[in-house]
Design an enzyme around this catalytic site. Structure first.
Site, PDB file in Angstrom:
ATOM      1  CB  THR A 128      -0.913  -0.002   1.245  1.00 35.46           C
ATOM      2  OG1 THR A 128      -1.661  -1.215   1.248  1.00 35.46           O
ATOM      3  CG2 THR A 128      -1.863   1.181   1.239  1.00 35.46           C
ATOM      4  CD  GLU A 129       3.252   2.968  -3.968  1.00 35.30           C
ATOM      5  OE1 GLU A 129       2.938   3.965  -4.653  1.00 35.30           O
ATOM      6  OE2 GLU A 129       4.205   2.210  -4.226  1.00 35.30           O
ATOM      7  CB  ALA A 180      -0.568  -5.165 -13.569  1.00 33.33           C
ATOM      8  CD  GLU A 244      -2.624  -9.953   3.081  1.00 37.63           C
ATOM      9  OE1 GLU A 244      -1.871 -10.059   2.089  1.00 37.63           O
ATOM     10  OE2 GLU A 244      -2.811  -8.895   3.686  1.00 37.63           O
ATOM     11  NE  ARG A 270     -24.299  -4.757  35.048  1.00 39.04           N
ATOM     12  CZ  ARG A 270     -23.774  -3.887  35.906  1.00 39.04           C
ATOM     13  NH1 ARG A 270     -22.884  -4.291  36.804  1.00 39.04           N
ATOM     14  NH2 ARG A 270     -24.113  -2.624  35.866  1.00 39.04           N
ATOM     15  N   GLY A 341     -23.116  -2.827  28.450  1.00 38.35           N
ATOM     16  CA  GLY A 341     -23.511  -1.499  28.929  1.00 38.35           C
ATOM     17  C   GLY A 341     -22.308  -0.564  28.955  1.00 38.35           C
ATOM     18  N   GLY A 342     -22.247   0.302  29.960  1.00 35.14           N
ATOM     19  CA  GLY A 342     -21.160   1.296  30.039  1.00 35.14           C
ATOM     20  C   GLY A 342     -19.785   0.660  30.111  1.00 35.14           C
TER      21      GLY A 342
HETATM   22  C1  LIG Z   1      -3.937  -1.175  10.432  1.00 33.75           C
HETATM   23  C2  LIG Z   1      -3.620  -1.421   8.984  1.00 33.75           C
HETATM   24  C3  LIG Z   1      -2.616  -2.327   8.644  1.00 33.75           C
HETATM   25  C4  LIG Z   1      -2.299  -2.543   7.290  1.00 33.75           C
HETATM   26  N1  LIG Z   1      -1.255  -3.376   6.974  1.00 33.75           N
HETATM   27  C5  LIG Z   1      -0.808  -3.404   5.690  1.00 33.75           C
HETATM   28  C6  LIG Z   1       0.400  -4.108   5.359  1.00 33.75           C
HETATM   29  O1  LIG Z   1       1.034  -4.758   6.201  1.00 33.75           O
HETATM   30  N2  LIG Z   1       0.837  -4.046   4.069  1.00 33.75           N
HETATM   31  C7  LIG Z   1       0.166  -3.344   3.107  1.00 33.75           C
HETATM   32  O2  LIG Z   1       0.627  -3.321   1.973  1.00 33.75           O
HETATM   33  N3  LIG Z   1      -0.980  -2.691   3.383  1.00 33.75           N
HETATM   34  C8  LIG Z   1      -1.472  -2.690   4.649  1.00 33.75           C
HETATM   35  N4  LIG Z   1      -2.624  -1.999   4.951  1.00 33.75           N
HETATM   36  C9  LIG Z   1      -3.287  -1.251   3.905  1.00 33.75           C
HETATM   37  C10 LIG Z   1      -4.650  -1.789   3.501  1.00 33.75           C
HETATM   38  O3  LIG Z   1      -4.502  -2.984   2.784  1.00 33.75           O
HETATM   39  C11 LIG Z   1      -5.344  -0.676   2.704  1.00 33.75           C
HETATM   40  O4  LIG Z   1      -5.707   0.332   3.637  1.00 33.75           O
HETATM   41  C12 LIG Z   1      -6.539  -1.161   1.937  1.00 33.75           C
HETATM   42  O5  LIG Z   1      -6.152  -1.990   0.884  1.00 33.75           O
HETATM   43  C13 LIG Z   1      -7.354   0.007   1.355  1.00 33.75           C
HETATM   44  O6  LIG Z   1      -6.530   0.890   0.652  1.00 33.75           O
HETATM   45  P1  LIG Z   1      -6.631   2.464   0.966  1.00 33.75           P
HETATM   46  O7  LIG Z   1      -6.538   2.636   2.431  1.00 33.75           O
HETATM   47  O8  LIG Z   1      -5.652   3.175   0.134  1.00 33.75           O
HETATM   48  O9  LIG Z   1      -8.104   2.864   0.531  1.00 33.75           O
HETATM   49  P2  LIG Z   1      -8.582   3.233  -0.960  1.00 33.75           P
HETATM   50  O10 LIG Z   1      -8.016   2.268  -1.909  1.00 33.75           O
HETATM   51  O11 LIG Z   1      -8.320   4.681  -1.158  1.00 33.75           O
HETATM   52  O12 LIG Z   1     -10.141   3.002  -0.821  1.00 33.75           O
HETATM   53  C14 LIG Z   1     -10.983   3.926  -0.125  1.00 33.75           C
HETATM   54  C15 LIG Z   1     -12.406   3.391  -0.132  1.00 33.75           C
HETATM   55  O13 LIG Z   1     -12.837   3.243  -1.484  1.00 33.75           O
HETATM   56  C16 LIG Z   1     -13.305   1.927  -1.674  1.00 33.75           C
HETATM   57  N5  LIG Z   1     -13.009   1.463  -3.038  1.00 33.75           N
HETATM   58  C17 LIG Z   1     -11.830   1.504  -3.702  1.00 33.75           C
HETATM   59  N6  LIG Z   1     -11.951   0.940  -4.917  1.00 33.75           N
HETATM   60  C18 LIG Z   1     -13.244   0.537  -5.016  1.00 33.75           C
HETATM   61  C19 LIG Z   1     -14.012  -0.125  -6.034  1.00 33.75           C
HETATM   62  N7  LIG Z   1     -13.458  -0.527  -7.181  1.00 33.75           N
HETATM   63  N8  LIG Z   1     -15.328  -0.382  -5.791  1.00 33.75           N
HETATM   64  C20 LIG Z   1     -15.900  -0.012  -4.607  1.00 33.75           C
HETATM   65  N9  LIG Z   1     -15.234   0.607  -3.618  1.00 33.75           N
HETATM   66  C21 LIG Z   1     -13.927   0.875  -3.820  1.00 33.75           C
HETATM   67  C22 LIG Z   1     -12.575   1.067  -0.662  1.00 33.75           C
HETATM   68  O14 LIG Z   1     -13.284  -0.114  -0.384  1.00 33.75           O
HETATM   69  C23 LIG Z   1     -12.533   2.014   0.523  1.00 33.75           C
HETATM   70  O15 LIG Z   1     -13.754   1.928   1.219  1.00 33.75           O
HETATM   71  C24 LIG Z   1      -3.007  -1.839   6.281  1.00 33.75           C
HETATM   72  C25 LIG Z   1      -4.039  -0.959   6.638  1.00 33.75           C
HETATM   73  C26 LIG Z   1      -4.342  -0.739   7.964  1.00 33.75           C
HETATM   74  C27 LIG Z   1      -5.425   0.249   8.305  1.00 33.75           C
END
Ligand SMILES: Cc1cc2nc3c(=O)[nH]c(=O)nc-3n(C[C@H](O)[C@H](O)[C@H](O)COP(=O)(O)OP(=O)(O)OC[C@H]3O[C@@H](n4cnc5c(N)ncnc54)[C@H](O)[C@@H]3O)c2cc1C
Length: 417
Positions: A128-129, A180, A244, A270, A341-342
């Site tokens: 992820t970026e 890709a 995964e 409770r 509850g709380g």
């Molecule tokens: C705590 C945590 C740990 C993580 N660990 C890792 C890790 O170890 N390695 C790693 O590489 N990544 C990791 N991630 C990243 C995670 O996989 C991404 O956050 C996730 O894939 C979503 O990408 P994004 O956050 O960029 O959201 P975006 O891609 O910007 O998406 C935003 C919203 O748009 C929706 N959306 C996007 N495209 C579509 C579509 N075609 N149709 C419908 N809805 C869509 C998504 O479902 C989401 O609700 C982690 C994330 C978190 C929060």
């Protein structure tokens, strides 16, 4: 409902995992929460107990098992204690391991796997970026060949174990014009010049695991650290997302199952209006619904586990298990909080932490929307495609054909994490 997928050998490993957790983890959960991560001695102890690298061949220090169900019992026990723990160790043992074992060169395996299994080398995977995680094919980190190395530039975010990892598998574009088809995986080691990590990110839940941003500024990664073949990274990632996702489903289901059991006990004890809160018809019915939902989910996840152990789990079924278990987990935990509850809103209660921990499961490892997109496409429900998408799909289909028949969904789905 009685589960039937485990043998006495699986249960023996479960007992080992429980003992490790009782001795080395449960008493220290507050320490991990405050530190936002697991200290290295916990990794080392897990390594000593043989809980890391179960599926890594024995010659490199692993368990040498080819039975996915051993991994399942360990993941379940971790998740019952803490979702964070299951995430941190799961990323290392279940997500990263297949990249190193299946794709690593002999030299890479000898260099990394013994430390991987002993806990001396903690790993992460960085797909992820900041610009996006769902559309993996659009990643912007680049790696340009320069002599015997690749020069890596870019950044990653939300990387589990990112702050503590010694080795990170990084996806980067080596041939941007090929989309890709131009993505390559690199083993980037902590200490390489130009590789830095940001602070531990401040998460809503899963606070006992570390999550970080990673930055690459002209990092010279030796060509010997390329994992698998150049430009094949996208297919490698797609293939391994199945594991995964079923791993995520295992953890989701185990966590919610455990917290639900604890909630049932609470609802018996409770009292309100002179009787246990669980005996009010509304709450009794709620608990009956929750138990049913969780057990039905467990049955599907178990079936997927058996299929995965046989090497037959499809990407689409893994997507179903992932989104459904995340949805049920979140719905049920919300009701569990209500029953407390709380107290359910107090961080010192496990139910409150579990509820916060669960929220991310609908987002990561491919969001629930992306999972439904994959399932919908498998039903033949293609959206109106732009010319660019069509070109990309053709590229991906070709890649899958290159790669053999074992993986059947890439050509009909977006590349996602
Ligand atoms: C705590 C945590 C740990 C993580 N660990 C890792 C890790 O170890 N390695 C790693 O590489 N990544 C990791 N991630 C990243 C995670 O996989 C991404 O956050 C996730 O894939 C979503 O990408 P994004 O956050 O960029 O959201 P975006 O891609 O910007 O998406 C935003 C919203 O748009 C929706 N959306 C996007 N495209 C579509 C579509 N075609 N149709 C419908 N809805 C869509 C998504 O479902 C989401 O609700 C982690 C994330 C978190 C929060």
């Amino acid at each position: 409902m009685r589960r039937t997928i485990f043998s006495p050998e699986h249960e023996a490993l479960r007992a080992t995992a429980r003992e490790f957790l009782d001795r080395h983890v449960r008493p220290r959960m507050e320490q991990f929460a405050e530190a936002h991560g697991l200290p290295r001695d916990v990794w080392i102890e897990a390594g000593k107990q043989g809980l890391l690298g179960l599926m890594v061949p024995e010659e490199y220090g692993g368990g040498g098992s080819d039975d996915w169900l051993f991994t399942v019992v360990v993941s379940e026990e971790l998740a019952k204690v803490s979702a964070s723990l299951s995430t941190a160790i799961g990323i290392h043992s279940d997500v990263v391991a297949p990249y190193l074992v299946d794709l690593g060169t002999e030299e890479q395996k000898k260099r990394w796997l013994p430390g991987f299994c002993s806990g001396e080398i903690v790993t992460a995977i960085a797909m992820t970026e900041p610009s996006g995680g769902s559309d993996l094919a659009a990643l912007r980190t680049t790696a340009v060949r320069d002599g015997d190395a690749y020069v890596l530039n870019g950044s990653k975010t939300f990387i589990t174990n990112g702050f503590s990892a010694d080795l990170v598998i990084v996806a980067a574009s080596t041939s941007p014009e090929k989309g890709a088809r131009g993505i390559t995986l690199f083993g980037v080691e902590y200490g390489m010049e130009g590789f830095t990590r940001g602070r531990k990110l401040d998460k809503v839940g899963q606070i006992e695991s570390d999550t970080a941003e990673l930055f690459f500024d002209n990092v010279r990664v030796p060509a010997a650290n390329v994992i698998g073949e150049v430009d094949k990274g996208f297919v490698y990632m797609m293939e391994r997302l199945v594991q995964e996702r079923i791993g995520a489903a295992v953890s989701n289901t185990a966590q919610v199952s455990q917290i639900l059991q604890e909630t049932i006990e609470y609802a018996k004890e409770r009292k309100a209006f002179g009787q246990s809160i669980g005996s009010f018809q509304h709450n009794k019915f709620k608990l009956a619904e929750m138990v049913t939902k969780v057990e039905v989910t467990q049955a599907f996840v178990d079936q997927c586990n058996v299929a995965h152990a046989a090497g037959e789990l499809s990407a689409v079924d893994a997507a179903k298990a992932k989104w459904w278990s995340a949805q049920v987990q979140n719905e049920v935990l919300d009701e569990c909080v209500q029953l407390y509850g709380g107290y359910g809103y107090m961080n010192e209660y496990r139910v409150a932490r579990a509820w916060r921990d669960a929220r991310v499961t609908k987002i990561w490892a491919g969001s629930n929307e992306i999972m439904k997109e994959l399932i919908g496409r498998d039903l033949g429900l293609l959206r109106l495609l732009l010319a660019r998408d069509l070109a990309l799909l053709k590229t991906r289909s070709a890649e899958v054909q290159d790669h053999g028949a074992g993986y059947r969904a890439v050509g009909s789905k977006p590349g996602t994490v």
